[in-house]
Design a protein around this motif. Structure first.
Motif, PDB file in Angstrom:
ATOM      1  N   ALA A  23     -20.886 -17.174   0.929  1.00 48.87           N
ATOM      2  CA  ALA A  23     -20.662 -17.027   2.363  1.00 48.87           C
ATOM      3  C   ALA A  23     -19.672 -18.054   2.890  1.00 48.87           C
ATOM      4  O   ALA A  23     -19.052 -17.853   3.918  1.00 48.87           O
ATOM      5  N   ASP A  24     -19.506 -19.185   2.170  1.00 48.22           N
ATOM      6  CA  ASP A  24     -18.603 -20.225   2.670  1.00 48.22           C
ATOM      7  C   ASP A  24     -17.194 -20.101   2.092  1.00 48.22           C
ATOM      8  O   ASP A  24     -16.347 -20.954   2.303  1.00 48.22           O
ATOM      9  N   ALA A  25     -16.921 -19.039   1.302  1.00 46.02           N
ATOM     10  CA  ALA A  25     -15.584 -18.831   0.758  1.00 46.02           C
ATOM     11  C   ALA A  25     -14.614 -18.476   1.885  1.00 46.02           C
ATOM     12  O   ALA A  25     -14.985 -17.881   2.883  1.00 46.02           O
ATOM     13  N   THR A  26     -13.342 -18.832   1.693  1.00 47.38           N
ATOM     14  CA  THR A  26     -12.306 -18.405   2.622  1.00 47.38           C
ATOM     15  C   THR A  26     -11.773 -17.061   2.161  1.00 47.38           C
ATOM     16  O   THR A  26     -11.396 -16.885   1.010  1.00 47.38           O
ATOM     17  N   LEU A  27     -11.787 -16.111   3.065  1.00 48.46           N
ATOM     18  CA  LEU A  27     -11.356 -14.751   2.757  1.00 48.46           C
ATOM     19  C   LEU A  27     -10.196 -14.351   3.650  1.00 48.46           C
ATOM     20  O   LEU A  27     -10.097 -14.799   4.804  1.00 48.46           O
ATOM     21  N   VAL A  28      -9.344 -13.500   3.126  1.00 49.17           N
ATOM     22  CA  VAL A  28      -8.346 -12.811   3.936  1.00 49.17           C
ATOM     23  C   VAL A  28      -8.612 -11.319   3.773  1.00 49.17           C
ATOM     24  O   VAL A  28      -8.597 -10.795   2.655  1.00 49.17           O
ATOM     25  N   GLY A  59      -5.009 -11.609  13.069  1.00 50.25           N
ATOM     26  CA  GLY A  59      -3.582 -11.379  13.250  1.00 50.25           C
ATOM     27  C   GLY A  59      -3.146 -10.098  12.561  1.00 50.25           C
ATOM     28  O   GLY A  59      -3.902  -9.146  12.472  1.00 50.25           O
ATOM     29  N   ARG A  60      -1.899 -10.112  12.058  1.00 47.67           N
ATOM     30  CA  ARG A  60      -1.333  -8.949  11.388  1.00 47.67           C
ATOM     31  C   ARG A  60      -0.973  -9.295   9.945  1.00 47.67           C
ATOM     32  O   ARG A  60      -0.728 -10.468   9.619  1.00 47.67           O
ATOM     33  N   VAL A  61      -0.915  -8.268   9.111  1.00 48.45           N
ATOM     34  CA  VAL A  61      -0.535  -8.462   7.718  1.00 48.45           C
ATOM     35  C   VAL A  61       0.831  -9.157   7.667  1.00 48.45           C
ATOM     36  O   VAL A  61       1.764  -8.767   8.368  1.00 48.45           O
ATOM     37  N   GLY A  62       0.913 -10.196   6.856  1.00 50.46           N
ATOM     38  CA  GLY A  62       2.138 -10.982   6.754  1.00 50.46           C
ATOM     39  C   GLY A  62       2.060 -12.310   7.474  1.00 50.46           C
ATOM     40  O   GLY A  62       2.884 -13.201   7.228  1.00 50.46           O
ATOM     41  N   ASP A  63       1.061 -12.458   8.377  1.00 53.39           N
ATOM     42  CA  ASP A  63       0.880 -13.756   9.038  1.00 53.39           C
ATOM     43  C   ASP A  63       0.461 -14.801   8.005  1.00 53.39           C
ATOM     44  O   ASP A  63      -0.047 -14.484   6.934  1.00 53.39           O
ATOM     45  N   ALA A  64       0.688 -16.065   8.326  1.00 58.85           N
ATOM     46  CA  ALA A  64       0.305 -17.158   7.432  1.00 58.85           C
ATOM     47  C   ALA A  64      -1.189 -17.104   7.154  1.00 58.85           C
ATOM     48  O   ALA A  64      -1.991 -16.800   8.039  1.00 58.85           O
ATOM     49  N   ALA A  65      -1.554 -17.398   5.911  1.00 58.28           N
ATOM     50  CA  ALA A  65      -2.959 -17.383   5.500  1.00 58.28           C
ATOM     51  C   ALA A  65      -3.149 -18.411   4.400  1.00 58.28           C
ATOM     52  O   ALA A  65      -2.189 -18.748   3.680  1.00 58.28           O
ATOM     53  N   PRO A  66      -4.345 -18.959   4.245  1.00 64.37           N
ATOM     54  CA  PRO A  66      -4.589 -19.948   3.187  1.00 64.37           C
ATOM     55  C   PRO A  66      -4.221 -19.394   1.813  1.00 64.37           C
ATOM     56  O   PRO A  66      -4.630 -18.272   1.447  1.00 64.37           O
ATOM     57  N   ALA A  67      -3.467 -20.153   1.054  1.00 63.01           N
ATOM     58  CA  ALA A  67      -2.978 -19.669  -0.242  1.00 63.01           C
ATOM     59  C   ALA A  67      -4.102 -19.465  -1.245  1.00 63.01           C
ATOM     60  O   ALA A  67      -3.994 -18.613  -2.142  1.00 63.01           O
ATOM     61  N   ASP A  68      -5.177 -20.247  -1.116  1.00 58.60           N
ATOM     62  CA  ASP A  68      -6.265 -20.161  -2.098  1.00 58.60           C
ATOM     63  C   ASP A  68      -7.371 -19.193  -1.678  1.00 58.60           C
ATOM     64  O   ASP A  68      -8.421 -19.121  -2.313  1.00 58.60           O
ATOM     65  N   ALA A  69      -7.151 -18.434  -0.611  1.00 57.95           N
ATOM     66  CA  ALA A  69      -8.184 -17.528  -0.114  1.00 57.95           C
ATOM     67  C   ALA A  69      -8.349 -16.324  -1.024  1.00 57.95           C
ATOM     68  O   ALA A  69      -7.391 -15.845  -1.648  1.00 57.95           O
ATOM     69  N   ARG A  70      -9.578 -15.846  -1.130  1.00 53.94           N
ATOM     70  CA  ARG A  70      -9.831 -14.590  -1.834  1.00 53.94           C
ATOM     71  C   ARG A  70      -9.462 -13.446  -0.904  1.00 53.94           C
ATOM     72  O   ARG A  70      -9.758 -13.473   0.289  1.00 53.94           O
ATOM     73  N   ARG A  71      -8.801 -12.426  -1.440  1.00 55.24           N
ATOM     74  CA  ARG A  71      -8.304 -11.324  -0.619  1.00 55.24           C
ATOM     75  C   ARG A  71      -9.139 -10.067  -0.814  1.00 55.24           C
ATOM     76  O   ARG A  71      -9.504  -9.728  -1.937  1.00 55.24           O
ATOM     77  N   ILE A  72      -9.420  -9.419   0.301  1.00 50.62           N
ATOM     78  CA  ILE A  72     -10.069  -8.107   0.290  1.00 50.62           C
ATOM     79  C   ILE A  72      -9.114  -7.149   0.987  1.00 50.62           C
ATOM     80  O   ILE A  72      -8.872  -7.273   2.192  1.00 50.62           O
ATOM     81  N   GLU A  73      -8.542  -6.247   0.229  1.00 56.07           N
ATOM     82  CA  GLU A  73      -7.562  -5.318   0.775  1.00 56.07           C
ATOM     83  C   GLU A  73      -8.190  -3.931   0.897  1.00 56.07           C
ATOM     84  O   GLU A  73      -8.812  -3.434  -0.045  1.00 56.07           O
ATOM     85  N   LEU A  74      -8.016  -3.338   2.075  1.00 52.94           N
ATOM     86  CA  LEU A  74      -8.633  -2.049   2.389  1.00 52.94           C
ATOM     87  C   LEU A  74      -7.556  -1.045   2.797  1.00 52.94           C
ATOM     88  O   LEU A  74      -7.491  -0.595   3.945  1.00 52.94           O
ATOM     89  N   PRO A  75      -6.671  -0.679   1.867  1.00 51.49           N
ATOM     90  CA  PRO A  75      -5.577   0.244   2.207  1.00 51.49           C
ATOM     91  C   PRO A  75      -6.109   1.615   2.611  1.00 51.49           C
ATOM     92  O   PRO A  75      -7.080   2.128   2.045  1.00 51.49           O
ATOM     93  N   GLY A  76      -5.488   2.187   3.637  1.00 55.51           N
ATOM     94  CA  GLY A  76      -5.872   3.514   4.092  1.00 55.51           C
ATOM     95  C   GLY A  76      -7.162   3.567   4.877  1.00 55.51           C
ATOM     96  O   GLY A  76      -7.625   4.662   5.223  1.00 55.51           O
ATOM     97  N   MET A  77      -7.752   2.402   5.188  1.00 60.35           N
ATOM     98  CA  MET A  77      -9.066   2.392   5.825  1.00 60.35           C
ATOM     99  C   MET A  77      -9.009   1.774   7.213  1.00 60.35           C
ATOM    100  O   MET A  77      -8.122   0.982   7.545  1.00 60.35           O
ATOM    101  N   THR A  78      -9.996   2.148   8.022  1.00 56.21           N
ATOM    102  CA  THR A  78     -10.149   1.614   9.371  1.00 56.21           C
ATOM    103  C   THR A  78     -11.269   0.584   9.367  1.00 56.21           C
ATOM    104  O   THR A  78     -12.382   0.863   8.918  1.00 56.21           O
ATOM    105  N   LEU A  79     -10.978  -0.578   9.883  1.00 54.96           N
ATOM    106  CA  LEU A  79     -11.946  -1.673   9.971  1.00 54.96           C
ATOM    107  C   LEU A  79     -12.616  -1.628  11.340  1.00 54.96           C
ATOM    108  O   LEU A  79     -11.954  -1.474  12.375  1.00 54.96           O
ATOM    109  N   LEU A  80     -13.954  -1.746  11.342  1.00 59.71           N
ATOM    110  CA  LEU A  80     -14.736  -1.762  12.579  1.00 59.71           C
ATOM    111  C   LEU A  80     -15.749  -2.893  12.513  1.00 59.71           C
ATOM    112  O   LEU A  80     -16.073  -3.387  11.431  1.00 59.71           O
ATOM    113  N   PRO A  81     -16.293  -3.297  13.670  1.00 57.58           N
ATOM    114  CA  PRO A  81     -17.412  -4.252  13.630  1.00 57.58           C
ATOM    115  C   PRO A  81     -18.613  -3.609  12.942  1.00 57.58           C
ATOM    116  O   PRO A  81     -18.792  -2.385  12.984  1.00 57.58           O
TER     117      PRO A  81
END
Length: 429
Positions: A23-28, A59-81
Motif C-alpha cells: 500500500a505504501d508503494a509509489t504508483l503511476v 494530471g495527463r499522460v506524459g507529465d513528470a512522474a517518479p522514475a522508480d514508480a511502479r506503473r499500472i497502464e489501462l489502455p482502452g479503459m475508463t477510470l472511475l472512483p
C-alpha cells in the motif's frame, strides 16, 4: 514449527495472478480516459500518482512522474472512483429464506460475511454501508478487513438495526414460548437513546432504525409506521450529538415523513413515498436510498429459497410503486444515493441496479454520481467518492464509456483499493 495460513488474500491474489503490491508503494496509473464525477466531464489520457494509498497528483499522460514508480497502464479503459453501496447486509444470503436459515449455527452467518465482502469488492464497490447485522458480524468483518486479515471493501458498520417491539427490526418469526426479541427494541425516546449509545459503544458507526413495517418480516406491513416521531427524533439527536448519521428503513408514507421531520439522514427503501414526502426530503436535504433492482431476483428465486408467500406478496405489491416513486422523486430533484439491499439478492451483483435507475429516469452519469459523489457526501467522507488529489486511491476501470452504456458497470475487470490492485481480470477476457 509455525504454519503461515493461506489466507483469503493469498487465494484472491493467486486467482488473478497479480504481483503483490504494498500500500505504501509509489504508483503511476494511466488510462484511456477518466470520469470526473464532480463535473461530469470525461478526461482524456489521465495520469495519477499514488503514494501511501492516496492520490498525490492528477494530471495527463506524459507529465513528470517518479522514475522508480511502479506503473499500472489501462489502455482502452475508463477510470472511475471506486463505487459505494449505501445499503448492504454482508452477513445475509438470499439462498435461505423464511425458516430455512434455522438449520445453521449462528456463526454460519459470520463466515458467509467474508466471501460476500470479497464478491462485493470484486464488483467494484470499494466502500459499503452495512445497515444491520446480527451478532456484531459487520463490526468484526470491518476490523478483519482493516487489519488485512480478509479481503473486502471499506465497511461502515451499523451493528444491530432496531425499532419497536414487534416491528420490522424485531424478531417476528417465533411463538411466545421462544421469547425471541431484539435486545435493542425501543418503545420510548429514553429506550431509543440507550440503544443508540450501546450500539456506538460496541462499534456502530452509523445508526439504522426501522420506522415502518417491512417486506421480509412477519406480522408487519410496509405501510405501517412503527416508531413515533418522538422516538425517531431521540435517535437522530443522540446520534448527531456523537457525530453519527442515521438511516431509517421506511416504506410507508407516514413513516417516511416523520423520519424526515425527525432529522434522519437517509431514508431506506422509501417505497410508498408521496408528494409531501418528496417535498419534505428536498426541503430538509434528506437523502433517499431506493433499492429498485432487487425485486427482479426476489420474485424469480424467492419461493425456491423458502421465502414465505406473504413476504412475496408484499414484495410484489410495492415493487412497481417504489420504482414510480423513485422516478417522481428524482424528477423533483430529491437527493439520491445508491443503495441495493444486497443480501436480499446475491452479493457481487450490486452493479445491476444502475440500468434500472436509468430506466426510471436517471442519466447514466446521475446514476454513477449516486454511487460515488453523492454517497460520499451522505457518509460525510472526504476521502472516497471522487478521483482527486488527497483522496484514497480507490478506483475501478471498465472498457468503453459508462456514461453511454451504464451496463459496463455490471462486470468490472479492474479494481484498486488504497493503491493496491485487488482485481485485474483483463487477461481472462
Amino acid at each position: 514449527m509455525r504454519h503461515v495460513p493461506f489466507t483469503a488474500l493469498s487465494l484472491m491474489l493467486a486467482s488473478f495472478a497479480l504481483p503483490a503490491a504494498a500500500a505504501d508503494a509509489t504508483l503511476v496509473i494511466t488510462a484511456e480516459r477518466m470520469l470526473d464525477v464532480r463535473s461530469g466531464r470525461m478526461v482524456d489520457r489521465p495520469q495519477l500518482v499514488v503514494r501511501d494509498g492516496r492520490i498525490v497528483t492528477l494530471g495527463r499522460v506524459g507529465d513528470a512522474a517518479p522514475a522508480d514508480a511502479r506503473r499500472i497502464e489501462l489502455p482502452g479503459m475508463t477510470l472511475l472512483p471506486g463505487l459505494i453501496d449505501m445499503h448492504v447486509h454482508l452477513d445475509s444470503d438470499p439462498s435461505y429464506g423464511g425458516y430455512t436459515g434455522l438449520q445453521f449455527s449462528d456463526r454460519f452467518w459470520s463466515m458467509l460475511a467474508v466471501p460476500n465482502a470479497q464478491k462485493t469488492l470484486m464488483a467494484g464497490f470499494t466502500t459499503v454501508r452495512n445497515v444491520g447485522a446480527d451478532a456484531w458480524n459487520d463490526v468484526g468483518l470491518r476490523q478483519a478487513i482493516d487489519e488485512g486479515k480478509v479481503v473486502g471493501p471499506r465497511v461502515v458498520t451499523a451493528g444491530h438495526s432496531f425499532g419497536a417491539t414487534g416491528g420490522h427490526c424485531d424478531s417476528t418469526y417465533f411463538p411466545p414460548s421462544m421469547d425471541e426479541k431484539s435486545p435493542f427494541n425501543a418503545d420510548s425516546p429514553e429506550q431509543a437513546r440507550r440503544s443508540v449509545r450501546t450500539l456506538r459503544k460496541y462499534g456502530a458507526q452509523v445508526i439504522k432504525i426501522c420506522a415502518t413495517g417491512g417486506v421480509f418480516s412477519r406480522n408487519t406491513e410496509p405501510g405501517q409506521q412503527q416508531m413515533s416521531l418522538a422516538e425517531m427524533k431521540a435517535v437522530a439527536d443522540d446520534a448527531h450529538m456523537m457525530g453519527m448519521t442515521v438511516a431509517a428503513h421506511a416504506h410507508g408514507a407516514a413513516g417516511i415523513k416523520d423520519a424526515i421531520r425527525a432529522g434522519i439522514d437517509t431514508i431506506e427503501h422509501a417505497s410508498l413515498i408521496d408528494e409531501e414526502g418528496i417535498r419534505l426530503a428536498k426541503q430538509q436535504g434528506t437523502w433517499l436510498s431506493m433499492d429498485i433492482y432487487n425485486t427482479e431476483y426476489t420474485q424469480a428465486e424467492g419461493k425456491k429459497n423458502g421465502v414465505l408467500e406473504d413476504n412475496l406478496r408484499k414484495d410484489r405489491e410495492i415493487a412497481e410503486v417504489q420504482r414510480q416513486g423513485f422516478k417522481r422523486a428524482h424528477a423533483a430533484g430529491a437527493k439520491m444515493v445508491y443503495g441495493t439491499d444486497a443480501g436480499v439478492y446475491p452479493h457481487g451483483q450490486n452493479g445491476r441496479q444502475f440500468a434500472v435507475m436509468v430506466r426510471y429516469g436517471m442519466t447514466p452519469l446521475q446514476a454513477i454520481q449516486s454511487a460515488t459523489l453523492n454517497a460520499a457526501q451522505a457518509l460525510a467522507r472526504e476521502d472516497v467518492g471522487t478521483i482527486e488529489a488527497g483522496r484514497l486511491a480507490d478506483l475501478m476501470a471498465v472498457p468503453g464509456d459508462p456514461t453511454q452504456d451504464v451496463r459496463v458497470l455490471e462486470d468490472v475487470p479492474v479494481v484498486i483499493k488504497g493503491g493496491v490492485v485487488v482485481k485485474d481480470a483483463r487477461a481472462t477476457r
